[in-house]
Design an enzyme around this catalytic site. Sequence first.
Site, short mmCIF file in Angstrom:
data_model
loop_
_atom_site.label_atom_id
_atom_site.label_comp_id
_atom_site.label_asym_id
_atom_site.label_seq_id
_atom_site.Cartn_x
_atom_site.Cartn_y
_atom_site.Cartn_z
N CYS A 1 -8.78 113.66 -23.48
CA CYS A 1 -9.72 112.68 -24.52
C CYS A 1 -9.55 113.24 -25.93
O CYS A 1 -10.48 114.12 -26.11
CB CYS A 1 -11.28 112.39 -24.15
SG CYS A 1 -11.99 111.68 -25.26
N CYS B 1 -12.96 112.79 -27.90
CA CYS B 1 -13.91 113.81 -27.43
C CYS B 1 -13.60 115.16 -27.98
O CYS B 1 -14.59 116.14 -28.54
CB CYS B 1 -13.90 113.75 -26.15
SG CYS B 1 -13.91 112.28 -24.95
N ASP B 2 -12.29 116.01 -27.81
CA ASP B 2 -12.20 117.26 -28.06
C ASP B 2 -11.36 117.69 -29.17
O ASP B 2 -11.08 118.71 -29.37
CB ASP B 2 -11.67 117.69 -26.85
CG ASP B 2 -12.31 117.57 -25.36
OD1 ASP B 2 -13.73 117.59 -25.91
OD2 ASP B 2 -11.98 117.27 -24.48
C1 LIG Z 1 -12.63 116.36 -19.83
C2 LIG Z 1 -13.30 115.09 -20.55
C3 LIG Z 1 -14.01 115.31 -21.60
C4 LIG Z 1 -14.90 114.53 -22.15
N1 LIG Z 1 -15.60 114.85 -23.24
C5 LIG Z 1 -16.11 113.66 -23.85
C6 LIG Z 1 -17.04 114.11 -25.10
O1 LIG Z 1 -16.98 115.20 -25.52
N2 LIG Z 1 -17.87 113.01 -25.51
C7 LIG Z 1 -17.96 111.60 -24.93
O2 LIG Z 1 -18.54 110.85 -25.49
N3 LIG Z 1 -17.10 111.52 -23.97
C8 LIG Z 1 -16.32 112.33 -23.56
N4 LIG Z 1 -15.50 112.02 -22.31
C9 LIG Z 1 -15.56 110.73 -21.95
C10 LIG Z 1 -16.73 110.43 -20.94
O3 LIG Z 1 -17.05 111.25 -20.00
C11 LIG Z 1 -16.80 109.03 -20.30
O4 LIG Z 1 -16.54 108.08 -21.04
C12 LIG Z 1 -17.98 108.72 -19.44
O5 LIG Z 1 -18.11 109.67 -18.71
C13 LIG Z 1 -17.77 107.52 -18.72
O6 LIG Z 1 -18.87 107.24 -18.12
P1 LIG Z 1 -19.14 106.33 -16.76
O7 LIG Z 1 -20.21 106.51 -16.11
O8 LIG Z 1 -18.38 104.91 -17.02
O9 LIG Z 1 -18.08 106.77 -15.94
P2 LIG Z 1 -17.77 108.22 -15.17
O10 LIG Z 1 -18.11 109.39 -15.87
O11 LIG Z 1 -15.98 108.27 -14.75
O12 LIG Z 1 -18.29 108.01 -13.49
C14 LIG Z 1 -17.97 107.66 -12.58
C15 LIG Z 1 -18.77 107.95 -11.23
O13 LIG Z 1 -18.38 106.75 -10.38
C16 LIG Z 1 -18.52 107.56 -9.30
N5 LIG Z 1 -17.61 106.76 -8.22
C17 LIG Z 1 -16.37 106.37 -8.40
N6 LIG Z 1 -16.02 105.77 -7.33
C18 LIG Z 1 -16.94 105.51 -6.63
C19 LIG Z 1 -17.08 104.78 -5.44
N7 LIG Z 1 -16.48 104.09 -4.70
N8 LIG Z 1 -18.53 104.78 -4.84
C20 LIG Z 1 -19.55 105.52 -5.60
N9 LIG Z 1 -19.27 106.00 -6.56
C21 LIG Z 1 -18.14 106.09 -7.21
C22 LIG Z 1 -17.89 108.84 -9.42
O14 LIG Z 1 -18.17 109.65 -8.35
C23 LIG Z 1 -18.61 109.06 -10.83
O15 LIG Z 1 -19.78 109.64 -10.47
C24 LIG Z 1 -14.73 113.16 -21.68
C25 LIG Z 1 -14.12 112.92 -20.62
C26 LIG Z 1 -13.37 113.85 -20.02
C27 LIG Z 1 -12.44 113.62 -18.67
#
Ligand SMILES: Cc1cc2nc3c(=O)[nH]c(=O)nc-3n(C[C@H](O)[C@H](O)[C@H](O)COP(=O)(O)OP(=O)(O)OC[C@H]3O[C@@H](n4cnc5c(N)ncnc54)[C@H](O)[C@@H]3O)c2cc1C
Length: 307
Positions: A131, A134-135
């Site tokens: 990302c 983000c970084d």
């Molecule tokens: C390395 C990295 C660094 C980042 N740094 C930043 C930052 O500094 N600032 C920022 O704003 N954003 C950052 N991001 C982006 C941010 O993390 C994501 O945009 C955010 O986490 C999205 O949130 P979400 O809840 O939509 O999904 P996710 O965080 O992807 O969570 C998805 C969840 O769904 C669960 N899941 C998946 N399939 C199933 C299933 N079949 N049944 C039940 N549960 C399931 C997973 O276990 C997980 O808990 C970063 C991302 C990465 C990879």
Amino acid sequence: MRNVIILGSGCAGNTAAIYTARAGLKPLLLMGHEPGGQLSLTTDVENFPGFPEGINGPDLVENMKKQAEKFGAECEWGTVSEADLSSKHFRVKVEGEWIHTRTLIIATGASARWLGLPNEHKLIGHGVSSCATCDGAFYKERKIMVIGGGDSAMEEANFLTRFGSEVTLVHRRDQFRASKIMLDRARNNPKIKFMTNTTVEDVYDVSKNLVTGVKLRNVKTGEVWDQEVDGFFLAIGHIPNTKPFVGQIDLDEDGYILSKGGARTNIPGVFHAGDVQDRTYRQAITAAGAGCMAAIEAERYLEAEGH
Ligand SMILES: Cc1cc2nc3c(=O)[nH]c(=O)nc-3n(C[C@H](O)[C@H](O)[C@H](O)COP(=O)(O)OP(=O)(O)OC[C@H]3O[C@@H](n4cnc5c(N)ncnc54)[C@H](O)[C@@H]3O)c2cc1C
């Protein structure tokens, strides 16, 4: 019969849990294979509002979970393998057992594609990133490498030239999937150096807990060499976690949930939140905002249904 089941324990799922729990709906949140979601993979988060000094990614999501539990959310281990959304009483299969709910909030995220290098995962958050938004700011005047050949790789490489002393774009072929306009923009950027027909063999240095370089291979000549790098950015796409919903709800050609406005899917009572639907912003704050929207929609839906 549950009022609300939330799938996913990232920013979107936890925020939906805070809101639905405070509304007295006693949500069940299933954490999935990656408790804490994508932020559990990273270290410093500097762009989530409210933390002027930044906050550790896993701490941020853990705080959200605690906040949701304080209001009565149940957060449980479990991954949904199958869903049946064909009648108003939805069912999801969790570790072999069907559970029933009146509303479902899908916040299962989209996982970044990684190269699968031996040391890649150990260095995520320590120089390996998926990302740039983000970084990127962590790599001011540092050497940056971007991997990929599509529009997002071009966009990330261009964006990262704001920070890095140089940006090397590595692609395994000499043809690009990127659109001409994006490719031209990157090619015309004097800070971007293109390295084609090249693959990455590994990233170093786990012993320092920091990216210091990569091993590269020219696929045409077979030449192998090391190159110093401080920031290693993957831009090879994301996979939305929607497998259990294929054939159940409307998805786009890449598997992202198709929104019907707000947090609504094509099925009344089933809502989306976060990266599972958002292929544009993919940020913690936008995912949290989407979790709030889904929760409010679920509350209103239940109210209208007389629950
Ligand atoms: C390395 C990295 C660094 C980042 N740094 C930043 C930052 O500094 N600032 C920022 O704003 N954003 C950052 N991001 C982006 C941010 O993390 C994501 O945009 C955010 O986490 C999205 O949130 P979400 O809840 O939509 O999904 P996710 O965080 O992807 O969570 C998805 C969840 O769904 C669960 N899941 C998946 N399939 C199933 C299933 N079949 N049944 C039940 N549960 C399931 C997973 O276990 C997980 O808990 C970063 C991302 C990465 C990879």
